[in-house]
Structure formats: C-alpha cells, structure tokens
Design a protein around this motif. Structure first.
Motif, PDB file in Angstrom:
ATOM      1  N   LYS A 227     -36.603 -21.508  -3.017  1.00 37.90           N
ATOM      2  CA  LYS A 227     -37.684 -22.487  -2.937  1.00 37.90           C
ATOM      3  C   LYS A 227     -38.276 -22.815  -4.313  1.00 37.90           C
ATOM      4  CE  LYS A 227     -37.211 -22.378   1.530  1.00 37.90           C
ATOM      5  NZ  LYS A 227     -36.124 -21.392   1.572  1.00 37.90           N
ATOM      6  N   GLY A 228     -38.444 -24.098  -4.558  1.00 35.44           N
ATOM      7  CA  GLY A 228     -39.044 -24.544  -5.814  1.00 35.44           C
ATOM      8  C   GLY A 228     -38.109 -24.479  -7.007  1.00 35.44           C
ATOM      9  N   SER A 229     -36.809 -24.305  -6.780  1.00 34.76           N
ATOM     10  CA  SER A 229     -35.864 -24.146  -7.895  1.00 34.76           C
ATOM     11  C   SER A 229     -35.481 -25.471  -8.541  1.00 34.76           C
ATOM     12  CB  SER A 229     -34.601 -23.426  -7.421  1.00 34.76           C
ATOM     13  OG  SER A 229     -33.976 -24.136  -6.370  1.00 34.76           O
ATOM     14  N   ALA A 230     -35.778 -26.590  -7.879  1.00 36.21           N
ATOM     15  CA  ALA A 230     -35.444 -27.908  -8.442  1.00 36.21           C
ATOM     16  C   ALA A 230     -36.536 -28.913  -8.103  1.00 36.21           C
ATOM     17  CB  ALA A 230     -34.093 -28.388  -7.917  1.00 36.21           C
ATOM     18  N   PRO A 231     -37.692 -28.829  -8.741  1.00 35.58           N
ATOM     19  CA  PRO A 231     -38.789 -29.762  -8.443  1.00 35.58           C
ATOM     20  C   PRO A 231     -38.510 -31.185  -8.910  1.00 35.58           C
ATOM     21  CG  PRO A 231     -39.364 -28.369 -10.295  1.00 35.58           C
ATOM     22  CD  PRO A 231     -38.088 -27.832  -9.746  1.00 35.58           C
ATOM     23  N   TYR A 232     -37.532 -31.355  -9.788  1.00 34.79           N
ATOM     24  CA  TYR A 232     -37.190 -32.673 -10.298  1.00 34.79           C
ATOM     25  C   TYR A 232     -35.801 -33.084  -9.827  1.00 34.79           C
ATOM     26  CZ  TYR A 232     -40.909 -31.124 -13.398  1.00 34.79           C
ATOM     27  OH  TYR A 232     -42.088 -30.634 -13.879  1.00 34.79           O
ATOM     28  N   VAL A 233     -35.612 -34.385  -9.635  1.00 30.77           N
ATOM     29  CA  VAL A 233     -34.320 -34.903  -9.164  1.00 30.77           C
ATOM     30  C   VAL A 233     -33.206 -34.505 -10.124  1.00 30.77           C
ATOM     31  CG1 VAL A 233     -33.026 -36.975  -8.559  1.00 30.77           C
ATOM     32  CG2 VAL A 233     -35.468 -36.842  -8.035  1.00 30.77           C
ATOM     33  N   GLU A 234     -33.496 -34.562 -11.423  1.00 27.01           N
ATOM     34  CA  GLU A 234     -32.477 -34.235 -12.423  1.00 27.01           C
ATOM     35  C   GLU A 234     -31.942 -32.816 -12.271  1.00 27.01           C
ATOM     36  OE1 GLU A 234     -35.082 -37.414 -14.346  1.00 27.01           O
ATOM     37  OE2 GLU A 234     -35.328 -35.717 -12.983  1.00 27.01           O
ATOM     38  N   TRP A 235     -32.767 -31.938 -11.699  1.00 27.14           N
ATOM     39  CA  TRP A 235     -32.367 -30.531 -11.568  1.00 27.14           C
ATOM     40  C   TRP A 235     -31.561 -30.258 -10.296  1.00 27.14           C
ATOM     41  CZ3 TRP A 235     -36.944 -26.917 -13.348  1.00 27.14           C
ATOM     42  CH2 TRP A 235     -37.264 -27.225 -14.676  1.00 27.14           C
ATOM     43  N   LEU A 236     -31.304 -31.293  -9.491  1.00 31.59           N
ATOM     44  CA  LEU A 236     -30.500 -31.097  -8.287  1.00 31.59           C
ATOM     45  C   LEU A 236     -29.046 -30.786  -8.621  1.00 31.59           C
ATOM     46  CD1 LEU A 236     -31.906 -33.893  -5.944  1.00 31.59           C
ATOM     47  CD2 LEU A 236     -32.217 -31.422  -5.709  1.00 31.59           C
ATOM     48  N   GLY A 237     -28.601 -31.166  -9.814  1.00 29.71           N
ATOM     49  CA  GLY A 237     -27.265 -30.804 -10.274  1.00 29.71           C
ATOM     50  C   GLY A 237     -27.289 -29.404 -10.850  1.00 29.71           C
ATOM     51  N   GLN A 238     -26.415 -28.549 -10.374  1.00 30.29           N
ATOM     52  CA  GLN A 238     -26.413 -27.154 -10.812  1.00 30.29           C
ATOM     53  C   GLN A 238     -26.181 -27.015 -12.318  1.00 30.29           C
ATOM     54  OE1 GLN A 238     -23.663 -24.940  -8.375  1.00 30.29           O
ATOM     55  NE2 GLN A 238     -24.636 -25.602  -6.467  1.00 30.29           N
ATOM     56  N   LYS A 239     -25.387 -27.913 -12.886  1.00 27.95           N
ATOM     57  CA  LYS A 239     -25.086 -27.815 -14.312  1.00 27.95           C
ATOM     58  C   LYS A 239     -26.276 -28.201 -15.189  1.00 27.95           C
ATOM     59  CE  LYS A 239     -20.166 -28.660 -13.567  1.00 27.95           C
ATOM     60  NZ  LYS A 239     -19.020 -29.582 -13.771  1.00 27.95           N
ATOM     61  N   GLU A 240     -27.212 -28.967 -14.637  1.00 27.68           N
ATOM     62  CA  GLU A 240     -28.397 -29.370 -15.404  1.00 27.68           C
ATOM     63  C   GLU A 240     -29.638 -28.557 -15.033  1.00 27.68           C
ATOM     64  OE1 GLU A 240     -25.271 -31.881 -15.508  1.00 27.68           O
ATOM     65  OE2 GLU A 240     -26.454 -31.894 -13.667  1.00 27.68           O
TER      66      GLU A 240
END
Length: 268
Positions: A227-240
């Motif tokens: 939970k809360g590991s990707a608060p931004y859309v850009e962070w939905l990619g595991q590599k980013e």
C-alpha cells in the motif's frame, strides 16, 4: 626467507583491501536503500497531506443512482471518499485527488482514436455506449478519490482502445489486465462492466495510498499490493518506481500513461 615474508605481506595487504572494498560497497547499498525508503515515505506523506475539504463528491450511493447501466451498483451505505487537492509533487502526476477532467473529455478522447466502441459485448455488462462507459469510470473513481483520467487512460493502454488483442478477452470485463501475468494467463473475470471498473480503481488506490477503501472490495488482488508504494502514475512502472514495485514491468509504463492524459486534457 625475505621473499616469503614479502609474499605474506602482499597477501595480507590484498585481504585488507578486499575487506575495506566490501565494507564500502555495503555502506553504499545501504545508503541507496535508505534513500529509496525515504523517498517513498515522503511521497506517501505528501499524498496524505494533500487531503482537501469535501465539496459534494460522488458517493457510492450517488454513483449507483446516476449510473446509466450496469448491475454492479455501488454500496448505498458507503461514505464519500475524501477529496484531495491537486498536488503535483516533484513534477509527478498523483493518482489520488480532484480532477478537472470531464466525462465529455473522456468520450472525445476515445472517439479521437477512431476505434469502434464494442457496444455489443459491453452492453451485456451494462455499458451500451462510450458515454455510459466513461460515466461509470468517473463515478467509480470519484467514489474512491482516484483521478478518473488515470484509470480511464490506463484502460485505453491496457486494452488497445477496448479492442483486446492480448490474453484477456472483452467478455471478462477486465479492463486493466488484473491477474493476466503472461504465458497465456487470461486473468480475472467480473460479472459486469461496473464491477470490472471498480476492481481496477481499487487496485490503483492500493498502489497510491494506505487509506482504506470506501466501497466493498471486489479486487481479489488488493491484499497483495504494498500500500502506498506508487502514489504517482509515473511510479506504476516497476523500472521507474524507487522501491522496484509497481503495476507493470514495461519500461516507462507510467510515463506513457501520463503522456496520454496530457493529450486527453487538450480535448474539449
């Protein structure tokens, strides 16, 4: 004898150098891990700090009353999700928050791609038109405090504008490849369009924040998300993603979605 002593001294020196190098490497790795953890904690704090006032957001009950179709009605007893002020931290696009995007813009964006809306298949799940489909996305996202454009554009990317050429079929009402892990795995199936949309939005919310769901959970993969590991859309990619977590392994997965969102924002 002198040669033997020199050899021993050389070996001892090399051993000491190796120990020092390993120690420095371990310290560097530890420091990088701490930086990633700190960045994730900061992002989550910013996400929570952005909570704004409620001003008539769509509740679960209102979503069901306003829907034009679909049997997966929202929970009438659900409390409205707290809306979040628009905050673009560090240039990133947050998943949670209020959005200026309208249903009409979503419809226009889909029509601009010149793909046919699969009315025959999706009408069986309660969405006989692109207008109804977009309205469901707006209602379900608003109920959980998720930005509607994030979920909608993700669906366009994942399904190829609802044309479905991958392992998942349109009859599953799975709009974001939930459970489709590759190797021919078809992924999850849902009873109707609204339930499939709700599952996707709940999964996005799981990545975005540790806040509890407003509506009853229909995403059976919700518990597996950090939970809360990707608060931004850009962070939905595991590599980013700073923590190596995220929705997909595709390079620049989230950045591509953000580009699509910016294109949709130009629609009237």
């Amino acid at each position: 004898m002198d040669q033997k002593i020199k050899t021993i001294c050389l070996e001892v020196g090399l051993a000491i150098a190796l120990v020092v190098s390993l120690s420095l490497l371990g310290a560097k790795m530890g420091s990088e891990h701490q930086k990633k953890e700190a960045k994730l904690e900061l992002a989550e704090a910013e996400n929570k700090a952005a909570a704004g006032k409620r001003d008539g957001g769509v509740t679960g009950g209102e979503a069901a009353e306003n829907a034009e179709g679909g049997s997966g009605a929202s929970d009438p007893d659900a409390a409205p999700a707290p809306e979040t002020e628009e905050v673009i931290a560090d240039g990133q696009y947050p998943i949670m928050g209020k959005s200026p995007v309208t249903v009409e813009q979503m419809v226009s964006y889909f029509n601009s791609a010149n793909f046919p809306y699969p009315a025959e298949q999706l009408s069986r799940g309660g969405a006989d038109s692109i207008e109804t489909f977009c309205q469901m996305y707006y209602e379900e996202a608003s109920a959980e405090g998720v930005r509607p454009e994030v979920a909608f554009v993700q669906t366009m990317k994942e399904t190829g504008w609802l044309q479905y050429a991958g392992d998942t079929s349109i009859e599953q009402f799975n709009f974001a490849g939930l459970g489709a892990t590759g190797g021919g795995a078809a992924g999850n199936s849902y009873p109707d369009v609204r339930t499939g949309i709700r599952a996707q939005i709940q999964h996005l919310k799981a990545y975005a924040t540790a806040d509890a769901l407003v509506q009853e959970c229909v995403d059976d993969r919700y518990e597996y998300v950090t939970k809360g590991s990707a608060p931004y859309v850009e962070w939905l990619g595991q590599k980013e993603n700073p923590g190596g977590l995220g929705w997909a392994t595709d390079e620049n997965y989230g950045y591509f979605i953000v580009e699509m969102i910016h294109s949709m924002n130009q629609m009237k």
